[in-house]
Design a protein around this motif. Structure first.
Motif, PDB file in Angstrom:
ATOM      1  N   TRP A  96       0.857  -1.182   0.000  1.00  0.00           N
ATOM      2  CA  TRP A  96       0.000   0.000   0.000  1.00  0.00           C
ATOM      3  C   TRP A  96       0.895   1.236   0.000  1.00  0.00           C
ATOM      4  N   HIS A  97       0.295   2.385  -0.255  1.00  0.00           N
ATOM      5  CA  HIS A  97       1.045   3.635  -0.259  1.00  0.00           C
ATOM      6  C   HIS A  97       0.361   4.659   0.640  1.00  0.00           C
ATOM      7  N   ALA A  98       1.131   5.625   1.085  1.00  0.00           N
ATOM      8  CA  ALA A  98       0.568   6.749   1.823  1.00  0.00           C
ATOM      9  C   ALA A  98       0.081   7.799   0.827  1.00  0.00           C
ATOM     10  N   ILE A  99      -1.027   8.420   1.138  1.00  0.00           N
ATOM     11  CA  ILE A  99      -1.578   9.459   0.276  1.00  0.00           C
ATOM     12  C   ILE A  99      -1.904  10.692   1.124  1.00  0.00           C
ATOM     13  N   SER A 100      -1.931  11.835   0.479  1.00  0.00           N
ATOM     14  CA  SER A 100      -2.274  13.094   1.138  1.00  0.00           C
ATOM     15  C   SER A 100      -3.734  13.424   0.852  1.00  0.00           C
ATOM     16  N   VAL A 101      -4.492  13.739   1.893  1.00  0.00           N
ATOM     17  CA  VAL A 101      -5.900  14.126   1.721  1.00  0.00           C
ATOM     18  C   VAL A 101      -6.137  15.437   2.442  1.00  0.00           C
ATOM     19  N   PRO A 102      -7.148  16.208   2.017  1.00  0.00           N
ATOM     20  CA  PRO A 102      -7.412  17.504   2.636  1.00  0.00           C
ATOM     21  C   PRO A 102      -7.856  17.362   4.094  1.00  0.00           C
ATOM     22  N   VAL A 103      -7.622  18.411   4.866  1.00  0.00           N
ATOM     23  CA  VAL A 103      -8.061  18.473   6.260  1.00  0.00           C
ATOM     24  C   VAL A 103      -9.111  19.573   6.373  1.00  0.00           C
ATOM     25  N   ALA A 104     -10.203  19.262   7.058  1.00  0.00           N
ATOM     26  CA  ALA A 104     -11.277  20.252   7.224  1.00  0.00           C
ATOM     27  C   ALA A 104     -11.763  20.241   8.663  1.00  0.00           C
TER      28      ALA A 104
END
Length: 352
Positions: free
Chosen positions: A55-63
């Motif tokens: 698997w890989h790490a991904i960046s997602v938005p923070v709200a």
């Protein structure tokens, strides 16, 4: 509570060369899932990729969730009231792309060091007939990972110390450690990990998770070559420590410095504090005098350091983690270096 259950340790870690070294403390055959996590010989590189780092790490938005009216709402909150999401553009969450579990929240400048690239591919470049992957694993639901490379056969010094040189490559997605490549030594008689040069820090190469960190990958590959020089330097260090004599009086003075029974003002400890100190001193003395992992080198600096390291690995109180997890975290964070260094400083003060 530990984040690592026995099931996790039996499915999220891989242990190699068990024909020569035996099984890990946490080994449970009934928890091995579809295939065992212990290997009679070296661990194949592709198994590390397939079983741990698929698997890989991904960046997602923070709200953040804010109150809203009917015109601005985007959803209902947990109480059924209108609410809206306000995105924090300067922040990012790092998640797994398979479970979407959040491992950490960082500023936008944080750069992900993917395990497959920074640990497996980098380490694979140095593997040869004399080096092989001896262990690998994930901690904290994948937020921390390591790959360890070792020489398949142990080395025995003229002083009777059996050891195995290792190279530890580790990184994280929770901000707890930088990407680190360091050499360690396993004292085979009690499976302790110690720093190679106890008087100084062993060679360590660290890369921060910054935007320009990828340019240092080539430097990391060069740093990994130090594993070939570990055996000679550690054997010389063992010889020096074994040649440094420690009398019974000096051992008693060491205990007074390492586990004092007085406070910083010189007043004797009382109550629970005194009980804890007395218990630790008694156990260290027992290890030093009678334990087969330490006693053969009693009367030397090596025996003193071996007593401290053995105690910390196998006897010291563990809170909030299992002992294998705590010991592994100490290796990847450099805590073992601090423990060895402090013990050596106390001994030097006594011998001086």
């Amino acid at each position: 509570m530990s984040r690592e259950s026995l099931s996790d340790l039996n499915t999220r870690t891989l242990i190699g060369n068990t024909d020569a070294r035996g099984t890990a403390w946490h080994y449970r055959a009934d928890l091995q899932a579809e295939e065992p996590n212990h290997y009679p010989g070296p661990i194949p590189v592709e198994d590390v990729r397939r079983r741990l780092f698929d698997w890989h790490a991904i960046s997602v938005p923070v709200a953040t969730e804010l109150p809203a009216d009917l015109q601005t709402m985007t959803h209902l909150d947990q109480n059924g009231h209108p609410a809206r999401w306000s995105y924090l553009n300067e922040r990012q969450a790092i998640c797994r792309d398979d479970t979407f579990e959040v491992m950490g929240i960082f500023a936008q400048g944080y750069a992900m060091h993917q395990y497959d690239e920074w640990l497996v591919a980098t380490v694979a470049d140095i593997l040869d007939s004399d080096l092989a992957i001896s262990s690998a694993g994930l901690l904290r639901s994948g937020a921390i990972a390591w790959v360890e490379v070792s020489m398949p056969e142990s080395i025995i010094t003229p002083e009777g110390v059996e050891f195995r040189p290792n190279l530890l490559a580790t990184t994280s997605f929770d901000g707890s450690i930088a990407t680190t490549f360091k050499r360690t030594i396993t004292d085979v008689v009690c499976d302790n990990t110690r720093e190679t040069a106890l008087a100084e820090r062993g060679p360590t190469f660290k890369v921060k998770h910054s935007r320009h960190s990828t340019t240092r990958l080539s430097d990391a590959r060069e740093a990994l070559q130090v594993v070939h020089s570990v055996a000679e330097s550690f054997a010389a260090e063992i010889h020096r420590l074994c040649q440094t004599t420690v009398s019974q009086r000096e051992w008693s003075k060491f205990l007074d410095r390492h586990v004092p029974i007085v406070d910083k003002h010189g007043a004797r400890l009382t109550g629970r504090a005194r009980s804890i100190a007395d218990k630790k001193r008694a156990r260290l003395d027992e290890l030093y005098r009678h334990d087969i992992r330490v006693a053969p080198w009693a009367g030397t600096a090596h025996g003193v350091l071996q007593a401290v390291n053995t105690f910390e690995h196998h006897d010291a109180t563990v809170r909030g983690a299992t002992r294998p997890e705590r010991n592994m975290l100490r290796a990847v964070t450099g805590e073992w270096a601090r423990i060895d260094s402090e013990a050596l400083q106390s001994l030097h003060a006594v011998l001086a």
